[in-house]
Design an enzyme around this catalytic site. Structure first.
Site, PDB file in Angstrom:
ATOM      1  N   ARG A   1      20.485  13.583   5.778  1.00 54.37           N
ATOM      2  CA  ARG A   1      20.620  13.773   4.386  1.00 54.37           C
ATOM      3  C   ARG A   1      19.133  13.621   3.647  1.00 54.37           C
ATOM      4  O   ARG A   1      18.491  12.121   4.621  1.00 54.37           O
ATOM      5  CB  ARG A   1      20.942  12.950   3.180  1.00 54.37           C
ATOM      6  CG  ARG A   1      22.905  13.098   3.447  1.00 54.37           C
ATOM      7  CD  ARG A   1      22.576  14.354   2.615  1.00 54.37           C
ATOM      8  NE  ARG A   1      24.317  15.185   2.994  1.00 54.37           N
ATOM      9  CZ  ARG A   1      24.925  16.101   1.712  1.00 54.37           C
ATOM     10  NH1 ARG A   1      23.667  16.614   1.279  1.00 54.37           N
ATOM     11  NH2 ARG A   1      25.841  16.965   2.066  1.00 54.37           N
TER      12      ARG A   1
ATOM     13  N   ASN B   1      25.384  14.146  -5.104  1.00 54.19           N
ATOM     14  CA  ASN B   1      25.742  12.518  -4.504  1.00 54.19           C
ATOM     15  C   ASN B   1      27.316  12.133  -5.094  1.00 54.19           C
ATOM     16  O   ASN B   1      27.569  11.359  -4.149  1.00 54.19           O
ATOM     17  CB  ASN B   1      24.262  12.258  -6.040  1.00 54.19           C
ATOM     18  CG  ASN B   1      22.912  11.851  -5.874  1.00 54.19           C
ATOM     19  OD1 ASN B   1      22.955  12.068  -4.681  1.00 54.19           O
ATOM     20  ND2 ASN B   1      22.448  11.263  -6.211  1.00 54.19           N
TER      21      ASN B   1
ATOM     22  N   GLU C   1      21.757  18.177  -8.110  1.00 52.99           N
ATOM     23  CA  GLU C   1      21.664  16.800  -7.351  1.00 52.99           C
ATOM     24  C   GLU C   1      22.505  15.669  -7.737  1.00 52.99           C
ATOM     25  O   GLU C   1      23.734  14.992  -6.559  1.00 52.99           O
ATOM     26  CB  GLU C   1      20.422  16.505  -7.233  1.00 52.99           C
ATOM     27  CG  GLU C   1      18.908  17.734  -6.729  1.00 52.99           C
ATOM     28  CD  GLU C   1      18.992  16.797  -5.506  1.00 52.99           C
ATOM     29  OE1 GLU C   1      19.439  16.502  -4.491  1.00 52.99           O
ATOM     30  OE2 GLU C   1      18.780  17.811  -4.760  1.00 52.99           O
TER      31      GLU C   1
END
Length: 145
Positions: free
Chosen positions: A105, A51, A47
């Site tokens: 997203r 990002n 994750e």
């Protein structure tokens, strides 16, 4: 237990997300993690790196740095970029907030990191980049390596 340290640096390409996730997982094997704890670490790292790829560099190319340190039975992870930074960190860490709604997203990346790790912190400066700090403690007995 002896301290251990790992540093990786790579371009913010989507294909490098799996590499970062697997490298950190391999690094923490000396802590004898359960499969569940290992999965938590891999997901949180994935994750954070995602990002960097999606938000920090907006699909462009930039460097992502992953640093890990093992101290006692705790894995400390620092993932940083030199991208655009986050205007409002307090807002960004809220569930379902996304700076890229047109990309479909979910806005759950930071929430997932917080949930799967024992400690979590984000520092960011606009135009300079973002640093995510995460830690996970492993209570299992570990051998002196």
């Amino acid at each position: 237990m002896t301290k251990n340290y790992l540093k990786l640096q790579f371009y913010s390409l989507p294909r490098n997300q799996a590499f970062a996730r697997d490298a950190v997982a391999a690094f923490c094997l000396e802590l004898n993690p359960s499969l569940s704890a290992l999965s938590d670490v891999k997901t949180a790292v994935s994750e954070a790196v995602t990002n960097c790829t999606v938000h920090a560099y907006r699909g462009g190319s930039g460097l992502v740095t992953v640093e890990c340190e093992i101290e006692d039975a705790t894995l400390h992870i620092k993932i940083s970029d030199e991208g655009k930074g986050i205007a409002d960190v307090d807002q960004a860490v809220q569930p379902f907030f996304t700076s890229a709604p047109s990309d479909e997203r979910s806005g759950m990346g930071f929430t997932i990191m917080q949930t799967f790790m024992d400690e979590f912190k984000v520092d960011s400066r606009q135009g300079e980049g973002t640093v995510v700090y995460m830690s996970k403690s492993f209570n299992a007995e570990v051998e002196n390596v």
